[in-house]
Each structure stands twice: as structure tokens, then as C-alpha cells.
Scaffold this motif. Sequence first.
Motif, short mmCIF file in Angstrom:
data_model
loop_
_atom_site.label_atom_id
_atom_site.label_comp_id
_atom_site.label_asym_id
_atom_site.label_seq_id
_atom_site.Cartn_x
_atom_site.Cartn_y
_atom_site.Cartn_z
N ARG A 159 -34.94 -16.54 -12.25
CA ARG A 159 -34.24 -16.55 -10.96
C ARG A 159 -35.19 -16.29 -9.80
O ARG A 159 -35.14 -16.93 -8.77
CB ARG A 159 -33.14 -15.50 -10.97
N GLY A 160 -36.12 -15.36 -9.99
CA GLY A 160 -37.05 -15.05 -8.91
C GLY A 160 -37.90 -16.23 -8.52
O GLY A 160 -38.16 -16.48 -7.35
N ALA A 161 -38.33 -17.02 -9.52
CA ALA A 161 -39.16 -18.18 -9.21
C ALA A 161 -38.38 -19.24 -8.46
O ALA A 161 -38.96 -20.07 -7.77
CB ALA A 161 -39.70 -18.79 -10.51
N ALA A 162 -37.04 -19.18 -8.57
CA ALA A 162 -36.22 -20.19 -7.92
C ALA A 162 -36.03 -19.91 -6.44
O ALA A 162 -35.49 -20.73 -5.72
CB ALA A 162 -34.86 -20.29 -8.59
N VAL A 163 -36.47 -18.74 -5.98
CA VAL A 163 -36.20 -18.38 -4.59
C VAL A 163 -37.48 -18.09 -3.82
O VAL A 163 -37.48 -17.40 -2.82
CB VAL A 163 -35.24 -17.16 -4.51
N VAL A 164 -38.60 -18.61 -4.31
CA VAL A 164 -39.85 -18.45 -3.59
C VAL A 164 -39.73 -19.08 -2.21
O VAL A 164 -39.23 -20.19 -2.06
CB VAL A 164 -41.01 -19.10 -4.37
N ALA A 165 -40.15 -18.38 -1.19
CA ALA A 165 -40.05 -18.91 0.17
C ALA A 165 -40.90 -20.16 0.31
O ALA A 165 -41.94 -20.32 -0.32
CB ALA A 165 -40.51 -17.85 1.18
N GLY A 201 -45.56 -28.83 -5.69
CA GLY A 201 -45.49 -30.09 -6.42
C GLY A 201 -44.82 -30.00 -7.77
O GLY A 201 -44.70 -31.02 -8.47
N ARG A 202 -44.38 -28.82 -8.17
CA ARG A 202 -43.69 -28.65 -9.43
C ARG A 202 -42.20 -28.42 -9.17
O ARG A 202 -41.82 -27.76 -8.20
CB ARG A 202 -44.26 -27.45 -10.19
N LEU A 203 -41.36 -28.94 -10.06
CA LEU A 203 -39.93 -28.75 -9.92
C LEU A 203 -39.59 -27.27 -9.95
O LEU A 203 -40.15 -26.50 -10.75
CB LEU A 203 -39.17 -29.45 -11.04
N ALA A 204 -38.69 -26.87 -9.08
CA ALA A 204 -38.17 -25.51 -9.14
C ALA A 204 -37.38 -25.34 -10.44
O ALA A 204 -36.88 -26.32 -11.00
CB ALA A 204 -37.27 -25.23 -7.94
N PRO A 205 -37.26 -24.12 -10.96
CA PRO A 205 -36.53 -23.92 -12.21
C PRO A 205 -35.13 -24.54 -12.22
O PRO A 205 -34.70 -25.08 -13.23
CB PRO A 205 -36.48 -22.40 -12.34
#
Length: 473
Positions: free
Chosen positions: A162-168, A89-93
Motif C-alpha cells: 500500500r505504501g508504494a502505491a501512494v508515493v508522491a 516508468g514502472r507500473l504502480a502496484p
Amino acid sequence: MTATLPVAATIHFTVNGRSVSASVDGGRRLLDVLRLDLGLTGAKEGCGEGECGACAVLLDGELVNSCLVPVGQVMGGDVLTIEGLAIDGRLAPVQASFLELGGTQCGMCAPGMLLAARALLASRQPSGDPEIREAIAGNLCRCTGYTRIIESIAAVADDGTRGAAVVASAGADTLPALEVTAPLRLGPEVPLVRPGSLPDALARLAADPTLRPIAGGTDLMVQLAADPARHRPLLDLSRLDELRGIAVTHGELVVGALTSWEDLRHSAIVSGALPVLAGVASTMGAVAIRNRATVGGNCMTASPAGDLLPVLLATDAILEIAGPDGVRAVAADAFWTGYRQTAVKPGELLVAIRIPMVPGRQVRFRKVGTRRALSIAKVLVAVAWRVDEGAAEGAVRTTWRDVRVALGSVAERPIRVLRTEALLEGRTPSPALAAEAAATVQAEIVPIDDIRSTAEYRRAVAGRVLRRILLDA
């Protein structure tokens, strides 16, 4: 072995972590299933040809244009749309960065831009603006301006998120499943048959010659929109891994027909054996196209403007064709027989391309179009030669041997210009020879006028490009 998909089947895949079962014809566009049947309207209907990126989604982590993907090819795959980019529910970075730095306005292009950014950030740390520009080259922006978009992507790459932007995305078992049993239809659909192996594909072709082979679909899916024969079932070759791969074997560079342009571009084998092919791939479409388009498809479409075809002519490539009687080899200069016509017979399939590795050979390629990305060629020129060096009057004299000059977009099919080759054979490159060769090729070709260019322009450009290649050499 890949499971066989019959003409009528329920197609299972996941979208944004949800399991989807769709009872639809396999040739139906993924875009239509997403928008009409699943209500995921973030993917937009734009050009319908893979040029704007408004319909971009991620398929198994790769950026693709959903308007060019038959849903039958998504069987067992994982699709991510803009609706699934937010995390809990939170915007991706990357979404937050676009909002903070003004990377989006109207929202028409934003979904595709964001997913292109997601694909880039998931694969690597971009080295700078040029790499970001290339990653979004297939996504047109109508109002925001690319500077803000590039800054938004760069900010995510630079700030350590960057890592948070690619969570499966969430697992399919954590969200309720979706089922499409009564799909909304825009018009007639196209059945799709998926063979489990090359022999299975050939057997199916023998049993039903009306089957139309499809691999990446980046050209065929566009044709189907206006083709009165679009009701012909599609024979899906996309998962026949035996037709994929790059290797050097017995002095030849061997490229499987299903090898994608993106794989061709980044192949270390290609860079070492014949780097000009990587250069050709870099001019062909954008990432979403190159991820799906295949080298075999470029050959079989047989367009006079096919990017790869002049290089195959110039390097004396051999094309392998499989059929009911086995595999046969056809030289490139006999493969394209007319406008969008090839030597492949009914019931046969192109399976591989072999390019002899000639010691000392040099190959040059030039493409002239209206822009750097997603441009159909006005003129293509490929020149190959090897060098003999010997002493002449106390100096080293360089002589060209085994000269090949091939052109695209100047005739109804890609051609070699034999008179020009004969002029250059055994000669030493010089400004005078370059000018003579330019005049010879201009007299030898008979271009046409069409919507993309005039015959006069094509003739002039062909001469100038050949002259420049000779001067550079």
C-alpha cells in the motif's frame, strides 16, 4: 487571504509533477484542458454530469470528476491523472494488480477506477469489500465486472505494498514545464473571478450583479453546458474558508455553507449532535461528488429533490444570508419560495446553516430512488419529534410533541405537510395511527408526473415511508 483571480488570468498548477501555465478562461472545464490542451487523454469524456467517473482525476489528493471542475479553481493545486500513476516508468502496484487479476479490459473506465483506488489506498487501509465498493461507487464499469476490480484493489491493500502505491509524484522542478497559450476550444468559454474574502465577494456582486456564484460546481457545471446564459462570469467562492466548518455554538449546530458533503458525513461533531445529517450525506452521490459538493450549494440549487432540504425543514433550521446590509436569518420554511427559487436576493450569499439542538428530539430520514448511489430522489421524507412520557392506566404512555413532517420530490419545492403534522401532534404512535397518517399525507400532497416517476407512485411511496417510520418508532 486568498489571492484574487481576475477575469482574465494565467492559471498555474501542476499535473503529474509538471508545472502548467494555462492562459484560459477560468470557467473552462479541467477535463478539456487535460485532454485538448495537454494531450492527457487518459481522462475520458463520459456522461459530462459526474455520474460515470470516466473523467476522474486526483486534485490535491482528492478524487474529483474533472468534467465538473472549472480550471480556475485548480489555481495552485496539484493534479494527478492516470498518466502520472506509474512510478519511474514502472507500473504502480495497483496498476499491476489490475492487470494480473483481470481488473481492466477496454480501458474506458480503468483510469478513473485506478485513481479511485489510489485515493482510497492513500487515505486508509480498507476494512473489506463494502468499503472498496463505496470508494468506486461513482465509477461505472462497462465490461470488466466489479468483482475483478474489487479483488484487484483488495490484493494491493492486503499484500503490504500500500505504501508504494501512494508515493508522491515527482516534484515540479524535475520535469519540464508546460504552457497552454492557444487553447483548443469546443465552444464559448466562461470567465471566472476569485474573490479574496467574503466582503470582497459581496463587493464584486454589488459591482456586477450578473456574476454567478459557484462553489463545488457539481450542479452548476452541468447546467452551463445547456444554459444560454453561460457567458455570465462565475464568482468562485470555493476558497473562502470563512464559509467552511462545523461547530456547536449556543445550542445550535452551525454548518458553513461551503462545508463539503464528505466533511459532513465524517464529522464527529455531526455524529454526536445530529447523526441524521451524516446519514443524508451517505446517500448523496459518490466520493468524487461529495468531495466537492457543498451543503450551501444543495440549498441554493433549490431542487425539489435536494437531499438535505427536508431535514432542514423538519429541524426548524435557520439559514444565514450575507449581503450589503449585513447578515440576516431566514427560517427554512420561508427559504425555498418556489421551483428552484430561494429567499436570497441579488447581491446576497448564503453563508451558514444553523440547526437548533432540541433536547430529546428524534429525527428520521428516508430517501427513495432507483439505486443506492448517484440517485436523484423520487421521494424524500424527514420526520422530527420529541417525546413526552407519562403514566396512563398503569402503563407508560409516549406522546409525540413538536412534530415536523417534511417531504421532497412531491411538489415544486420541499414542503412541510401541516395537516399530517397536526394529526400526529400529541398522539401516541401505534399501527392504527401509522395507517391514518399514511392516508392523510397521501391526501395532502399533490405530486407531479415527470421523467423520474409518476404522481401515483410518489403518493403511494410517501404514505408507505411515513407509515414505516411511525412503526419503527
